[in-house]
Design a protein around this motif. Sequence first.
Motif, PDB file in Angstrom:
ATOM      1  N   GLU A   1       2.035  20.716  -2.925  1.00  0.00           N
ATOM      2  CA  GLU A   1       1.638  19.476  -3.559  1.00  0.00           C
ATOM      3  C   GLU A   1       2.740  19.005  -4.504  1.00  0.00           C
ATOM      4  OE1 GLU A   1      -2.149  18.515  -4.225  1.00  0.00           O
ATOM      5  OE2 GLU A   1      -2.882  19.758  -2.602  1.00  0.00           O
ATOM      6  N   TYR A   2       2.863  17.693  -4.586  1.00  0.00           N
ATOM      7  CA  TYR A   2       3.919  17.092  -5.381  1.00  0.00           C
ATOM      8  C   TYR A   2       3.301  16.232  -6.471  1.00  0.00           C
ATOM      9  CZ  TYR A   2       6.820  18.566  -1.489  1.00  0.00           C
ATOM     10  OH  TYR A   2       7.459  19.311  -0.541  1.00  0.00           O
ATOM     11  N   ARG A   3       3.630  16.536  -7.703  1.00  0.00           N
ATOM     12  CA  ARG A   3       3.081  15.839  -8.867  1.00  0.00           C
ATOM     13  C   ARG A   3       3.413  14.345  -8.817  1.00  0.00           C
ATOM     14  NH1 ARG A   3       2.457  19.075 -13.453  1.00  0.00           N
ATOM     15  NH2 ARG A   3       0.774  18.041 -14.504  1.00  0.00           N
ATOM     16  N   GLY A   4       2.388  13.516  -8.964  1.00  0.00           N
ATOM     17  CA  GLY A   4       2.579  12.073  -9.004  1.00  0.00           C
ATOM     18  C   GLY A   4       2.718  11.416  -7.643  1.00  0.00           C
ATOM     19  N   LEU A   5       2.686  12.204  -6.581  1.00  0.00           N
ATOM     20  CA  LEU A   5       2.822  11.656  -5.233  1.00  0.00           C
ATOM     21  C   LEU A   5       1.514  11.825  -4.481  1.00  0.00           C
ATOM     22  CD1 LEU A   5       6.335  13.117  -4.317  1.00  0.00           C
ATOM     23  CD2 LEU A   5       5.795  10.875  -5.301  1.00  0.00           C
ATOM     24  N   VAL A   6       1.358  11.060  -3.418  1.00  0.00           N
ATOM     25  CA  VAL A   6       0.177  11.189  -2.577  1.00  0.00           C
ATOM     26  C   VAL A   6       0.613  11.608  -1.179  1.00  0.00           C
ATOM     27  CG1 VAL A   6      -1.174   9.476  -3.839  1.00  0.00           C
ATOM     28  CG2 VAL A   6       0.169   8.761  -1.883  1.00  0.00           C
ATOM     29  N   LYS A   7      -0.297  12.269  -0.478  1.00  0.00           N
ATOM     30  CA  LYS A   7      -0.013  12.653   0.894  1.00  0.00           C
ATOM     31  C   LYS A   7      -0.446  11.521   1.814  1.00  0.00           C
ATOM     32  CE  LYS A   7      -2.393  15.843   3.112  1.00  0.00           C
ATOM     33  NZ  LYS A   7      -2.863  17.149   3.636  1.00  0.00           N
ATOM     34  N   HIS A   8       0.534  10.932   2.479  1.00  0.00           N
ATOM     35  CA  HIS A   8       0.287   9.915   3.496  1.00  0.00           C
ATOM     36  C   HIS A   8       0.329  10.611   4.849  1.00  0.00           C
ATOM     37  CE1 HIS A   8       1.197   6.682   0.579  1.00  0.00           C
ATOM     38  NE2 HIS A   8       2.258   7.386   0.234  1.00  0.00           N
ATOM     39  N   THR A   9      -0.495  10.162   5.774  1.00  0.00           N
ATOM     40  CA  THR A   9      -0.414  10.638   7.151  1.00  0.00           C
ATOM     41  C   THR A   9      -0.156   9.432   8.042  1.00  0.00           C
ATOM     42  OG1 THR A   9      -2.809  10.472   7.433  1.00  0.00           O
ATOM     43  CG2 THR A   9      -1.918  12.640   6.794  1.00  0.00           C
ATOM     44  N   GLY A  10       0.414   9.690   9.190  1.00  0.00           N
ATOM     45  CA  GLY A  10       0.697   8.594  10.097  1.00  0.00           C
ATOM     46  C   GLY A  10       1.156   9.091  11.445  1.00  0.00           C
ATOM     47  N   ASP A  26       2.948   3.619  -4.315  1.00  0.00           N
ATOM     48  CA  ASP A  26       3.662   2.345  -4.447  1.00  0.00           C
ATOM     49  C   ASP A  26       5.020   2.507  -3.757  1.00  0.00           C
ATOM     50  OD1 ASP A  26       1.660   1.086  -6.204  1.00  0.00           O
ATOM     51  OD2 ASP A  26       2.297   2.658  -7.600  1.00  0.00           O
ATOM     52  N   LEU A  27       5.156   1.910  -2.589  1.00  0.00           N
ATOM     53  CA  LEU A  27       6.330   2.144  -1.750  1.00  0.00           C
ATOM     54  C   LEU A  27       7.447   1.139  -2.001  1.00  0.00           C
ATOM     55  CD1 LEU A  27       4.542   2.882   1.644  1.00  0.00           C
ATOM     56  CD2 LEU A  27       5.318   4.529  -0.094  1.00  0.00           C
ATOM     57  N   ILE A  96      10.753   6.358   6.748  1.00  0.00           N
ATOM     58  CA  ILE A  96       9.371   6.301   7.242  1.00  0.00           C
ATOM     59  C   ILE A  96       8.945   4.848   7.379  1.00  0.00           C
ATOM     60  CG2 ILE A  96       6.986   7.033   6.818  1.00  0.00           C
ATOM     61  CD1 ILE A  96       8.990   9.391   7.012  1.00  0.00           C
ATOM     62  N   ALA A  97       8.363   4.503   8.512  1.00  0.00           N
ATOM     63  CA  ALA A  97       7.860   3.153   8.746  1.00  0.00           C
ATOM     64  C   ALA A  97       6.488   3.021   8.075  1.00  0.00           C
ATOM     65  CB  ALA A  97       7.741   2.886  10.241  1.00  0.00           C
ATOM     66  N   PRO A  98       6.376   2.211   7.030  1.00  0.00           N
ATOM     67  CA  PRO A  98       5.097   2.119   6.328  1.00  0.00           C
ATOM     68  C   PRO A  98       3.964   1.587   7.209  1.00  0.00           C
ATOM     69  CG  PRO A  98       6.594   0.398   5.588  1.00  0.00           C
ATOM     70  CD  PRO A  98       7.384   1.314   6.472  1.00  0.00           C
ATOM     71  N   HIS A  99       4.313   0.781   8.209  1.00  0.00           N
ATOM     72  CA  HIS A  99       3.288   0.233   9.104  1.00  0.00           C
ATOM     73  C   HIS A  99       2.745   1.291  10.071  1.00  0.00           C
ATOM     74  CE1 HIS A  99       7.347  -0.593  10.594  1.00  0.00           C
ATOM     75  NE2 HIS A  99       6.868  -0.215  11.767  1.00  0.00           N
ATOM     76  N   CYS A 100       3.313   2.493  10.060  1.00  0.00           N
ATOM     77  CA  CYS A 100       2.809   3.590  10.887  1.00  0.00           C
ATOM     78  C   CYS A 100       1.982   4.589  10.079  1.00  0.00           C
ATOM     79  CB  CYS A 100       3.964   4.310  11.586  1.00  0.00           C
ATOM     80  SG  CYS A 100       4.711   3.316  12.885  1.00  0.00           S
ATOM     81  N   LEU A 101       1.750   4.283   8.801  1.00  0.00           N
ATOM     82  CA  LEU A 101       0.898   5.139   7.972  1.00  0.00           C
ATOM     83  C   LEU A 101      -0.566   4.793   8.210  1.00  0.00           C
ATOM     84  CD1 LEU A 101       2.800   5.051   4.552  1.00  0.00           C
ATOM     85  CD2 LEU A 101       2.924   6.810   6.344  1.00  0.00           C
ATOM     86  N   ASP A 102      -1.413   5.801   8.101  1.00  0.00           N
ATOM     87  CA  ASP A 102      -2.854   5.575   8.188  1.00  0.00           C
ATOM     88  C   ASP A 102      -3.310   4.788   6.959  1.00  0.00           C
ATOM     89  OD1 ASP A 102      -2.807   7.142  10.510  1.00  0.00           O
ATOM     90  OD2 ASP A 102      -3.338   8.978   9.408  1.00  0.00           O
ATOM     91  N   ASP A 103      -4.378   4.053   7.106  1.00  0.00           N
ATOM     92  CA  ASP A 103      -4.922   3.260   6.011  1.00  0.00           C
ATOM     93  C   ASP A 103      -5.432   4.141   4.875  1.00  0.00           C
ATOM     94  OD1 ASP A 103      -4.453   0.906   7.403  1.00  0.00           O
ATOM     95  OD2 ASP A 103      -6.498   0.774   8.192  1.00  0.00           O
ATOM     96  N   GLY A 104      -5.362   3.599   3.654  1.00  0.00           N
ATOM     97  CA  GLY A 104      -6.059   4.206   2.533  1.00  0.00           C
ATOM     98  C   GLY A 104      -5.222   4.859   1.457  1.00  0.00           C
ATOM     99  N   THR A 105      -3.915   5.049   1.663  1.00  0.00           N
ATOM    100  CA  THR A 105      -3.128   5.746   0.646  1.00  0.00           C
ATOM    101  C   THR A 105      -2.040   4.883   0.007  1.00  0.00           C
ATOM    102  OG1 THR A 105      -1.712   6.664   2.384  1.00  0.00           O
ATOM    103  CG2 THR A 105      -3.519   8.067   1.587  1.00  0.00           C
ATOM    104  N   VAL A 106      -1.737   3.744   0.576  1.00  0.00           N
ATOM    105  CA  VAL A 106      -0.705   2.862   0.026  1.00  0.00           C
ATOM    106  C   VAL A 106      -1.363   1.840  -0.893  1.00  0.00           C
ATOM    107  CG1 VAL A 106       1.067   1.140   0.554  1.00  0.00           C
ATOM    108  CG2 VAL A 106       0.790   3.141   2.040  1.00  0.00           C
ATOM    109  N   GLN A 107      -0.861   1.745  -2.134  1.00  0.00           N
ATOM    110  CA  GLN A 107      -1.384   0.757  -3.074  1.00  0.00           C
ATOM    111  C   GLN A 107      -0.585  -0.540  -3.017  1.00  0.00           C
ATOM    112  OE1 GLN A 107      -1.596   2.477  -7.001  1.00  0.00           O
ATOM    113  NE2 GLN A 107      -3.248   3.859  -6.423  1.00  0.00           N
ATOM    114  N   THR A 108       0.744  -0.415  -3.112  1.00  0.00           N
ATOM    115  CA  THR A 108       1.594  -1.602  -3.093  1.00  0.00           C
ATOM    116  C   THR A 108       2.863  -1.315  -2.298  1.00  0.00           C
ATOM    117  OG1 THR A 108       2.810  -1.020  -5.111  1.00  0.00           O
ATOM    118  CG2 THR A 108       0.813  -2.372  -5.378  1.00  0.00           C
TER     119      THR A 108
END
Length: 135
Positions: A1-10, A26-27, A96-108
Amino acid sequence: EYRGLVKHTGGCHCGAVRFEVWASADLHVFNCNCSICTKKQNRHFIVPASRFKLLKGADNLTTYTFNTHRAQHTFCKTCGVQSFYTPRSNPDGYGIAPHCLDDGTVQTIVTEDINGKEWEKAVKEHKTIRDMSKP
């Protein structure tokens, strides 16, 4: 786990390739105008290799290179989608292509244009791009 980061899947469109990546919610996404990024609309954010994990589909990936052959443009053999690649600017990381991430983890998403038509000059003048793949 990484402090301040979220796990994105895609992954790719057909689901043969799946990955996880630890990054900010926030990408900071690059919109490059080089020849291949323009043709593929390859918008991407950069992470260190240590924060990327291919979950499945290694055998379903193929790679395209050109010019210096430093960038490794990987894509799914079945559906043709490039959900990630190894950028020339950061061969020790992943784009990483942000449009290939699953919904729900990207804020901005903040998009920054980069002049890939003058790649050497753009990367030399950019203050932070090379450090984005450092752990």
